[in-house]
Design a protein around this motif. Structure first.
Motif, mmCIF file in Angstrom:
data_model
loop_
_atom_site.group_PDB
_atom_site.id
_atom_site.type_symbol
_atom_site.label_atom_id
_atom_site.label_comp_id
_atom_site.label_asym_id
_atom_site.label_seq_id
_atom_site.Cartn_x
_atom_site.Cartn_y
_atom_site.Cartn_z
ATOM 1 N N LEU A 12 0.887 -1.254 -0.041
ATOM 2 C CA LEU A 12 0.071 0.193 -0.030
ATOM 3 C C LEU A 12 0.847 1.119 -0.039
ATOM 4 O O LEU A 12 0.478 2.471 -0.698
ATOM 5 N N LEU A 13 1.885 1.256 0.803
ATOM 6 C CA LEU A 13 2.987 2.454 0.829
ATOM 7 C C LEU A 13 3.465 2.745 -0.525
ATOM 8 O O LEU A 13 3.760 3.711 -0.982
ATOM 9 N N ILE A 14 3.746 1.551 -1.251
ATOM 10 C CA ILE A 14 4.477 1.610 -2.370
ATOM 11 C C ILE A 14 3.591 2.337 -3.292
ATOM 12 O O ILE A 14 3.979 2.823 -4.468
ATOM 13 N N LEU A 15 1.980 1.835 -3.322
ATOM 14 C CA LEU A 15 1.076 2.527 -4.161
ATOM 15 C C LEU A 15 1.138 4.172 -3.856
ATOM 16 O O LEU A 15 1.033 4.772 -4.616
ATOM 17 N N ILE A 16 0.810 4.510 -2.565
ATOM 18 C CA ILE A 16 0.338 5.848 -2.128
ATOM 19 C C ILE A 16 1.706 6.941 -2.003
ATOM 20 O O ILE A 16 1.375 7.791 -2.636
ATOM 21 N N VAL A 17 2.804 6.208 -1.497
ATOM 22 C CA VAL A 17 4.048 7.442 -1.606
ATOM 23 C C VAL A 17 4.220 8.171 -2.823
ATOM 24 O O VAL A 17 4.116 9.218 -3.055
ATOM 25 N N PRO A 18 4.605 7.392 -3.911
ATOM 26 C CA PRO A 18 4.886 7.860 -5.366
ATOM 27 C C PRO A 18 3.572 8.330 -5.960
ATOM 28 O O PRO A 18 3.510 9.192 -6.692
ATOM 29 N N GLY A 19 2.703 7.385 -5.517
ATOM 30 C CA GLY A 19 1.351 7.715 -6.425
ATOM 31 C C GLY A 19 0.639 9.071 -6.185
ATOM 32 O O GLY A 19 0.239 9.694 -7.166
ATOM 33 N N VAL A 20 0.654 9.699 -4.680
ATOM 34 C CA VAL A 20 -0.071 10.837 -4.579
ATOM 35 C C VAL A 20 0.664 11.699 -5.562
ATOM 36 O O VAL A 20 0.055 12.761 -5.918
ATOM 37 N N PRO A 21 1.950 12.438 -5.331
ATOM 38 C CA PRO A 21 2.677 13.214 -6.128
ATOM 39 C C PRO A 21 2.518 12.950 -7.487
ATOM 40 O O PRO A 21 2.457 14.081 -8.319
ATOM 41 N N LEU A 22 2.615 11.835 -8.042
ATOM 42 C CA LEU A 22 2.388 11.464 -9.587
ATOM 43 C C LEU A 22 0.899 11.888 -10.070
ATOM 44 O O LEU A 22 0.945 12.512 -11.027
ATOM 45 N N ALA A 23 0.100 11.715 -9.157
ATOM 46 C CA ALA A 23 -1.354 12.104 -9.785
ATOM 47 C C ALA A 23 -1.396 13.648 -9.619
ATOM 48 O O ALA A 23 -2.011 14.211 -10.429
ATOM 49 N N MET A 24 -0.852 14.158 -8.433
ATOM 50 C CA MET A 24 -1.056 15.805 -8.474
ATOM 51 C C MET A 24 -0.283 16.244 -9.436
ATOM 52 O O MET A 24 -1.002 17.356 -10.052
ATOM 53 N N PHE A 25 1.156 16.034 -9.706
ATOM 54 C CA PHE A 25 1.610 16.397 -10.828
ATOM 55 C C PHE A 25 1.234 16.263 -12.155
ATOM 56 O O PHE A 25 1.373 17.204 -13.211
ATOM 57 N N LEU A 26 0.149 15.185 -12.256
ATOM 58 C CA LEU A 26 -0.483 15.022 -13.657
ATOM 59 C C LEU A 26 -1.517 15.895 -13.918
ATOM 60 O O LEU A 26 -1.790 16.590 -14.989
ATOM 61 N N VAL A 27 -2.159 16.048 -12.913
ATOM 62 C CA VAL A 27 -3.300 17.062 -12.743
ATOM 63 C C VAL A 27 -2.958 18.518 -13.066
ATOM 64 O O VAL A 27 -3.581 18.917 -13.825
ATOM 65 N N PHE A 28 -1.942 18.922 -12.401
ATOM 66 C CA PHE A 28 -1.671 20.325 -12.320
ATOM 67 C C PHE A 28 -0.458 20.482 -13.753
ATOM 68 O O PHE A 28 0.001 21.607 -13.970
ATOM 69 N N LYS A 29 -0.414 19.488 -14.561
ATOM 70 C CA LYS A 29 0.683 19.309 -15.631
ATOM 71 C C LYS A 29 2.142 20.397 -15.334
ATOM 72 O O LYS A 29 2.747 21.227 -15.913
ATOM 73 N N ALA A 30 2.370 19.783 -14.013
ATOM 74 C CA ALA A 30 3.740 20.274 -13.689
ATOM 75 C C ALA A 30 4.877 19.794 -14.063
ATOM 76 O O ALA A 30 6.006 20.249 -14.028
ATOM 77 N N LEU A 31 4.773 18.611 -14.702
ATOM 78 C CA LEU A 31 5.900 17.746 -15.329
ATOM 79 C C LEU A 31 5.603 17.083 -16.603
ATOM 80 O O LEU A 31 4.336 16.823 -16.899
ATOM 81 N N PRO A 32 6.519 16.859 -17.433
ATOM 82 C CA PRO A 32 6.179 16.113 -18.694
ATOM 83 C C PRO A 32 5.717 14.916 -18.516
ATOM 84 O O PRO A 32 5.975 14.197 -17.487
ATOM 85 N N LEU A 33 4.814 14.564 -19.281
ATOM 86 C CA LEU A 33 4.236 13.220 -19.416
ATOM 87 C C LEU A 33 5.287 11.892 -19.107
ATOM 88 O O LEU A 33 4.816 11.041 -18.338
ATOM 89 N N GLU A 34 6.276 12.155 -19.935
ATOM 90 C CA GLU A 34 7.012 10.967 -20.070
ATOM 91 C C GLU A 34 7.790 10.656 -18.650
ATOM 92 O O GLU A 34 8.132 9.572 -18.306
#
Length: 181
Positions: A12-34
């Protein structure tokens, strides 16, 4: 084994810890999709390795109450184990944590919820390296994403006193701060 709840918590931690910032930066388009996709693939690799280690038979030996080979010599010689209440070879060890005989045991890993043996040691080492990479990739992702969001915010005039002065001047009809018309 008895460590499966802890192993599930780690998954669950492997899913949540990187997953939350990944989702946040995807929504706000803060980083390239690649970049987001690369970290996501690393995250899936770590989860796959975790599952493949935790859900496989690491080499549990069947208990036997009769010596299967009384004439065997050396490491293949069978001896009685009072702990396991079974015959075992020198290659087998009794795990009190798991209450089983394990062939070629290395250690018990609560993070994966199972015993690490000769059968899954290579996958376990790969798991450790990918967790290390995912950890640092997540840190780098968070730093890069936050820097990207802050610089974009300041470029759009949303921060600092300069942005406030420009907005105030614009509110007065576009005239400068001195004079008035």
């Amino acid at each position: 084994g008895p460590h499966w709840p802890f192993g599930c918590m780690i998954a669950l931690l492997i899913l949540i810890v990187p997953g939350v910032p990944l989702a946040m930066f995807l929504v706000f388009k803060a980083l390239p999709l690649e970049i987001i996709v690369l970290v996501w693939l690393l995250q899936l690799t770590v989860l796959g390795l975790h599952a493949s280690i935790g859900c496989c038979n690491p080499g549990i030996a069947e208990r036997t109450h009769e010596n299967p080979n009384p004439e065997a010599q050396g490491a293949e010689r069978w001896i009685w184990s009072d702990q396991a209440k079974s015959w075992r070879t020198m290659r087998m060890k009794f795990s009190a944590d798991l209450n089983v005989l394990i062939i070629d045991s290395d250690h018990i890993c609560p993070f994966t919820g199972t015993a690490i043996t000769k059968q899954n040691l290579t996958r376990f080492r790969l798991f450790r390296w990918t967790v290390f990479l995912l950890q640092w990739a997540t840190v780098a992702l968070i730093i890069a994403g936050l820097v990207s969001m802050v610089t974009r915010h300041s470029r759009e005039g949303g921060g600092g006193e300069g942005g406030v002065r420009e907005k105030a001047a614009g509110a007065r009809g576009g005239e400068g701060a001195v004079g008035g018309g």
